[in-house]
Write an enzyme that holds these catalytic residues in place. Structure first.
Site, mmCIF file in Angstrom:
data_model
loop_
_atom_site.group_PDB
_atom_site.id
_atom_site.type_symbol
_atom_site.label_atom_id
_atom_site.label_comp_id
_atom_site.label_asym_id
_atom_site.label_seq_id
_atom_site.Cartn_x
_atom_site.Cartn_y
_atom_site.Cartn_z
ATOM 1 N N TYR A 161 0.819 -1.230 0.000
ATOM 2 C CA TYR A 161 0.000 0.000 0.000
ATOM 3 C C TYR A 161 0.842 1.265 0.000
ATOM 4 O O TYR A 161 0.289 2.364 -0.102
ATOM 5 C CB TYR A 161 -0.942 0.010 1.210
ATOM 6 C CG TYR A 161 -2.031 -1.016 1.096
ATOM 7 C CD1 TYR A 161 -1.742 -2.367 1.221
ATOM 8 C CD2 TYR A 161 -3.342 -0.653 0.825
ATOM 9 C CE1 TYR A 161 -2.716 -3.328 1.089
ATOM 10 C CE2 TYR A 161 -4.329 -1.602 0.694
ATOM 11 C CZ TYR A 161 -4.008 -2.938 0.825
ATOM 12 O OH TYR A 161 -4.983 -3.896 0.692
ATOM 13 N N LYS A 231 2.859 -14.382 5.245
ATOM 14 C CA LYS A 231 3.228 -15.311 4.176
ATOM 15 C C LYS A 231 4.761 -15.356 4.125
ATOM 16 O O LYS A 231 5.401 -15.111 3.073
ATOM 17 C CB LYS A 231 2.605 -14.817 2.850
ATOM 18 C CG LYS A 231 2.730 -15.780 1.692
ATOM 19 C CD LYS A 231 1.816 -16.984 1.776
ATOM 20 C CE LYS A 231 2.131 -17.947 0.651
ATOM 21 N NZ LYS A 231 1.447 -19.240 0.793
ATOM 22 N N ASP A 284 -2.401 -18.415 3.923
ATOM 23 C CA ASP A 284 -3.366 -19.259 3.191
ATOM 24 C C ASP A 284 -3.992 -20.305 4.115
ATOM 25 O O ASP A 284 -5.205 -20.517 4.102
ATOM 26 C CB ASP A 284 -2.731 -19.904 1.940
ATOM 27 C CG ASP A 284 -1.322 -20.424 2.156
ATOM 28 O OD1 ASP A 284 -0.810 -20.283 3.278
ATOM 29 O OD2 ASP A 284 -0.730 -20.965 1.202
ATOM 30 N N ASP A 308 -6.424 -6.709 4.767
ATOM 31 C CA ASP A 308 -7.516 -6.285 3.880
ATOM 32 C C ASP A 308 -8.344 -7.509 3.473
ATOM 33 O O ASP A 308 -9.572 -7.529 3.589
ATOM 34 C CB ASP A 308 -6.899 -5.597 2.653
ATOM 35 C CG ASP A 308 -7.892 -4.728 1.906
ATOM 36 O OD1 ASP A 308 -9.084 -4.762 2.234
ATOM 37 O OD2 ASP A 308 -7.457 -4.007 0.975
#
Ligand SMILES: NC(=O)C1=CN([C@@H]2O[C@H](COP(=O)(O)OP(=O)(O)OC[C@H]3O[C@@H](n4cnc5c(N)ncnc54)[C@H](OP(=O)(O)O)[C@@H]3O)[C@@H](O)[C@H]2O)C=CC1
Ligand SMILES: O=C(O)CCC(=O)C(=O)O
Ligand SMILES: [Mg+2]
Length: 420
Positions: A161, A231, A284, A308
């Site tokens: 972002y 991640k 995930d 998000d």
């Protein structure tokens, strides 16, 4: 001199003490941004419900003096073409300490960069706080939605972002690709001629201040665990580092001790001595586990993009982004906003659920210490849902529901305040 902002008469500013506690006058001025798209629908309903709750709880002793400030499409109408975020809007949010906003449109691909992100970055509102709780009676796609009780701490100032992006084929993209290949030995860019590039800064300071807030929240609210979602197996030096810095902070500042050699660790609640588990999950896997075993998760600390995605996914489990509230916070300034966007196809139709905007205002009232009014809003929301007079998003999944409009739902809530 303000250009288009008019301070309401009789109101006073909220101020912040050196320890970041608030001085909230009985007649505070609170700036609001109406928002694009369905902002015109949900924001006026939110204002009306909040005024009704405050009047019911405090009579004439307390009243919010709303002050409209502008951003997005409305700003271009008020200030002129091209003025999406007037400097006096940023100044007003900073000066008044507590504010609330409707959603703002961000075009996909080209066009202006996100005004929502601009507000967060310009004011360094580094925590995006999004509680996800279940209201009895809300239709849900999962079997046991009441087991979802999580609070997301989304890092709000870094990650992809930051807006460091270069369009495929641009001079800057070419220069950067050349630099990456020639100077840094990055030989694995599969199609260099047609690659756009994005850069993802993640810092230790940014991670630590976010994780510190998340752990402190778990302590203050007696929560059983903090889960770091990342991640880091793939993005080792950004998301992996986020995980490592988070564990290090838990140990350094909160006395957490590794379990069986780590990396999971546990800290003791400073007052009750109860254990708070600090653990991590790869993003995930987390997205499937929150559906299969939501009760195992409580406070979530994560990076900007993960946060998000997780916000909308978790909101779906408890009825959707029609009732998903949130806040953007620095140590001193707090700006409340719904999780959802501008839902353009419904704009101006008095149709959507104003619940997210109203529950964001509930968080705002609680932040101000106006607990009675916040509690009344929660109770009125519960009763309104149980009465089955709900907007389309719930009505389409609820047996025996009466569908009401956006403003109609606000009125149902106000009516329920009489009996709450
Ligand atoms: N903080 C902010 O200001 C945010 C701004 N945005 C911006 O909003 C714009 C539109 O984004 P988009 O991806 O369509 O996401 P939106 O959140 O605006 O809408 C997606 C879908 O969510 C459902 N929804 C959204 N709000 C409500 C509500 N109040 N009540 C009931 N259902 C609701 C609708 O579902 P259904 O179709 O099933 O009825 C809607 O079509 C983009 O420009 C985006 O950048 C997005 C997120 C946050
Ligand atoms: O800035 C935007 O337009 C989207 C932001 C968003 O999706 C969010 O903050 O959840
Ligand atoms: Mg979002």
């Amino acid at each position: 001199m303000p250009q288009h902002i008019t301070a309401p008469e009789g109101g006073r500013k909220i101020t912040v003490n050196a320890d970041f506690s608030l001085n909230v006058p009985d007649h505070p001025i609170i700036p609001f941004i109406e928002g694009d798209g369905i902002g015109v629908d949900v924001t006026p309903v939110m204002l009306r419900v909040v005024d009704a709750a405050v009047a019911r709880c405090y009579g004439n002793a307390r009243k919010i003096h709303w002050m409209e400030i502008y951003a997005g499409e409305k700003s271009t109408r008020v200030y002129g073409p091209g003025v999406w975020m007037p400097p006096e809007t940023l100044q007003a949010v900073k000066d008044h300490v507590v504010s609330i906003k409707g959603p703002l449109t961000t075009p996909v691909g080209g066009g202006i960069r996100s005004l929502n992100v601009t507000l967060r970055q310009e004011l360094d509102l580094y925590v995006c706080l999004r509680p996800v709780q279940y209201f009895q009676g809300v239709p849900s796609p999962v079997k046991e939605p009441h087991k979802v009780d999580m609070v997301i701490f989304r890092e709000n100032s870094e990650d992809i972002y930051a807006g460091i992006e270069y369009e495929a084929g641009s001079d800057n993209a070419k220069k950067l690709i050349q630099f990456l290949r020639d100077e840094l030995g990055a030989g694995k860019i599969r199609f260099p001629e047609s690659s756009g590039l994005g850069i993802k800064p993640v810092s230790r300071e940014g991670t630590e201040r976010l994780v510190r807030k998340a752990i402190q929240y778990a302590i203050d609210h007696n929560k059983p665990s903090v889960t770091i979602v990342h991640k880091g197996n793939i993005m080792k030096f950004t998301e992996g580092a986020f995980r490592d810095w988070a564990y290090a902070l838990a140990q350094k500042e909160f006395g957490a001790e590794p379990i069986d050699g780590g990396p999971w660790c546990r800290l003791r609640h400073p007052r009750t001595g109860k254990e708070i588990l600090v653990k991590d999950v790869i993003a995930d896997a987390f997205l499937q586990q929150i559906i299969l075993r939501p009760a195992e998760y409580s406070v979530i600390a994560t990076l900007n993009l993960n946060g998000d995605y997780i916000s909308d996914a978790l909101a779906a489990q408890v009825g959707g982004i029609g009732i998903a509230p949130g806040a953007n916070m620095s140590d001193s300034v707090a700006m409340f906003e719904a999780t959802h966007g501008t839902a353009p196809k419904y704009a101006g139709k008095d149709y959507v659920n104003p619940g997210s905007a109203i529950l964001s205002a509930e968080m705002m009232l609680r932040h101000m210490g106006w607990t009675e009014a916040a509690d009344l809003i929660l109770r009125a929301m519960e009763l309104a849902i149980l009465s089955k007079k709900v907007t389309y998003d719930f009505a389409r999944l609820m047996d025996g529901a009466t569908q009401v409009s956006c403003s109609g739902f606000g009125q149902v809530m106000i009516d329920q305040m009489e009996i709450a």
